[in-house]
Design an enzyme around this catalytic site. Structure first.
Site, PDB file in Angstrom:
ATOM      1  N   HIS A   7     -13.665   0.160  -1.672  1.00  0.00           N
ATOM      2  CA  HIS A   7     -13.742  -1.013  -0.979  1.00  0.00           C
ATOM      3  C   HIS A   7     -13.680  -0.871   0.401  1.00  0.00           C
ATOM      4  O   HIS A   7     -13.420   0.317   1.008  1.00  0.00           O
ATOM      5  CB  HIS A   7     -12.622  -1.898  -1.248  1.00  0.00           C
ATOM      6  CG  HIS A   7     -10.896  -1.147  -1.125  1.00  0.00           C
ATOM      7  ND1 HIS A   7     -10.232  -0.472  -1.861  1.00  0.00           N
ATOM      8  CD2 HIS A   7     -10.366  -1.156   0.107  1.00  0.00           C
ATOM      9  CE1 HIS A   7      -9.106  -0.093  -1.258  1.00  0.00           C
ATOM     10  NE2 HIS A   7      -9.191  -0.453  -0.060  1.00  0.00           N
ATOM     11  N   GLU A  43      -3.169  -9.652   0.315  1.00  0.00           N
ATOM     12  CA  GLU A  43      -4.499  -9.315   0.197  1.00  0.00           C
ATOM     13  C   GLU A  43      -5.303 -10.229  -0.887  1.00  0.00           C
ATOM     14  O   GLU A  43      -4.731 -10.705  -1.736  1.00  0.00           O
ATOM     15  CB  GLU A  43      -4.463  -8.013   0.046  1.00  0.00           C
ATOM     16  CG  GLU A  43      -3.737  -7.394  -1.269  1.00  0.00           C
ATOM     17  CD  GLU A  43      -3.917  -5.712  -1.428  1.00  0.00           C
ATOM     18  OE1 GLU A  43      -3.290  -5.253  -0.468  1.00  0.00           O
ATOM     19  OE2 GLU A  43      -4.589  -5.569  -2.564  1.00  0.00           O
ATOM     20  N   GLN A  59     -11.921  -5.951   0.641  1.00  0.00           N
ATOM     21  CA  GLN A  59     -10.520  -6.040   0.408  1.00  0.00           C
ATOM     22  C   GLN A  59     -10.117  -6.915   1.842  1.00  0.00           C
ATOM     23  O   GLN A  59     -10.213  -6.341   3.007  1.00  0.00           O
ATOM     24  CB  GLN A  59      -9.689  -5.045   0.378  1.00  0.00           C
ATOM     25  CG  GLN A  59      -8.118  -5.289   0.360  1.00  0.00           C
ATOM     26  CD  GLN A  59      -7.447  -3.785   0.245  1.00  0.00           C
ATOM     27  OE1 GLN A  59      -7.669  -3.119   1.233  1.00  0.00           O
ATOM     28  NE2 GLN A  59      -6.563  -3.588  -0.469  1.00  0.00           N
ATOM     29  N   GLU A 133      -8.953   5.820   2.712  1.00  0.00           N
ATOM     30  CA  GLU A 133      -7.853   5.694   1.448  1.00  0.00           C
ATOM     31  C   GLU A 133      -8.555   6.439   0.187  1.00  0.00           C
ATOM     32  O   GLU A 133     -10.041   6.298  -0.100  1.00  0.00           O
ATOM     33  CB  GLU A 133      -7.778   4.581   1.129  1.00  0.00           C
ATOM     34  CG  GLU A 133      -6.885   4.016   0.077  1.00  0.00           C
ATOM     35  CD  GLU A 133      -6.625   2.532  -0.228  1.00  0.00           C
ATOM     36  OE1 GLU A 133      -7.101   1.790   0.749  1.00  0.00           O
ATOM     37  OE2 GLU A 133      -6.246   2.079  -1.217  1.00  0.00           O
TER      38      GLU A 133
END
Lengths: 140, 140
Positions: A7, A43, A59, A133
Site C-alpha cells: 500500500h 484509517e 491507505q 513498511e
C-alpha cells in the site's frame, strides 16, 4: 523478498472527505476501516488489486491527535504520501535479513497492522528518505 | 479504473548509490534504465511484481539539473517519495473520466514515460497532496 507493493499510506486531515475524493475520482472501494490507537490514527484501505500473498491498496490516514506521528507529519509537510509498504511472506524473516544488511528497524518485533497484518517499519534515513513498511498479510 | 500500483517514484541525489542500496537490501533487480530529457531525470526501474496490464516497480529518479522538477523537489523536501503511479488500461480514457470529475490534469495529452509507457500526471492539490501519475504500459 518483496511480493508486491502492499500500500501507499497517505496522511490527510479529514478521512471522510478523502475517502470520498479517492473513491469517487478513481472508482475505488473501501474494504476496511479501523482505528489504531497504538499508531494514533484512524484509517481506511481502498482496494486496487490482488497479488501474491495479499492485495494492493491506498491507505488513508487521519491522525487521532496533533502529537501523533501522522499529526506531526501533517504539521511539518502537509497532506501527502506518509509511507510506502511492501508485502513479504514472513515479516520476521525479512526484518532479520534487512537488519543484517545494515538498515535500521524502527520496530524490534512485528506488530499489528491494518486488516490483521503483521508489520514492521524501517528507518527512513537508511532507505533513501522513504518511511518503509513491511507487511505480512493475514492468512486468507 | 486502476489495474495496479505501477510504481513509487523516489527522488535521489545519486542514482547509482540508491540502485545499490535498494537492490542489495531488498533483492531487487534493475529492469530498465533511461534518461528522460523532457522530464529532466535519469532513472532506473526496479521490478517488484507482475500484475494486470503491467508490472509494479520502484522507480529511482536523479535530476539532470537543479532547476528540473525533481531537482527543485530535492532542494525543498530532500530525498524521498516524489510521486506515485497507477496502471490504467487506456490513459486517454482515464484522463477524460478524471477530468470530468473535477481533478485537474498537469498534461493535456498523454506523453512518453518509462519503458515506452504512455503517462499523464494529475495535479497534486486535487489528489490529497499526492503527485499522481497514470500509466498505460507498453503492449507486451
Amino acid at each position: 523478498m518483496f511480493l508486491r507493493i502492499d500500500h501507499i499510506g497517505i496522511a490527510c486531515r479529514d478521512l471522510e472527505e478523502k475517502i470520498r475524493l479517492f473513491s469517487d475520482t478513481f472508482d475505488l472501494t473501501v474494504v476496511a476501516r479501523e482505528v489504531n490507537e497504538e499508531q494514533g490514527v484512524k484509517e481506511a484501505m481502498l482496494h486496487i488489486s490482488d497479488g501474491e500473498g495479499g492485495g494492493s491498496y491506498i491507505q488513508l490516514l487521519e491522525p487521532l491527535s496533533e502529537d501523533s506521528p501522522v499529526g506531526k507529519f501533517l504539521a511539518k509537510r502537509g497532506e501527502g504520501v506518509h509511507h510506502v509498504a511492501f508485502g513479504v511472506r514472513d515479516v520476521a524473516d525479512a526484518m532479520g535479513k534487512i537488519s543484517e544488511r545494515g538498515v535500521r528497524l524502527l520496530d524490534e518485533r512485528p506488530r499489528h497492522g491494518s486488516m490483521d497484518s503483521r508489520i514492521a517499519f524501517l528507518h527512513p534515513k537508511d532507505v533513501g528518505g522513504v518511511l518503509t513498511e513491511l507487511v505480512q498479510a493475514a492468512g486468507r
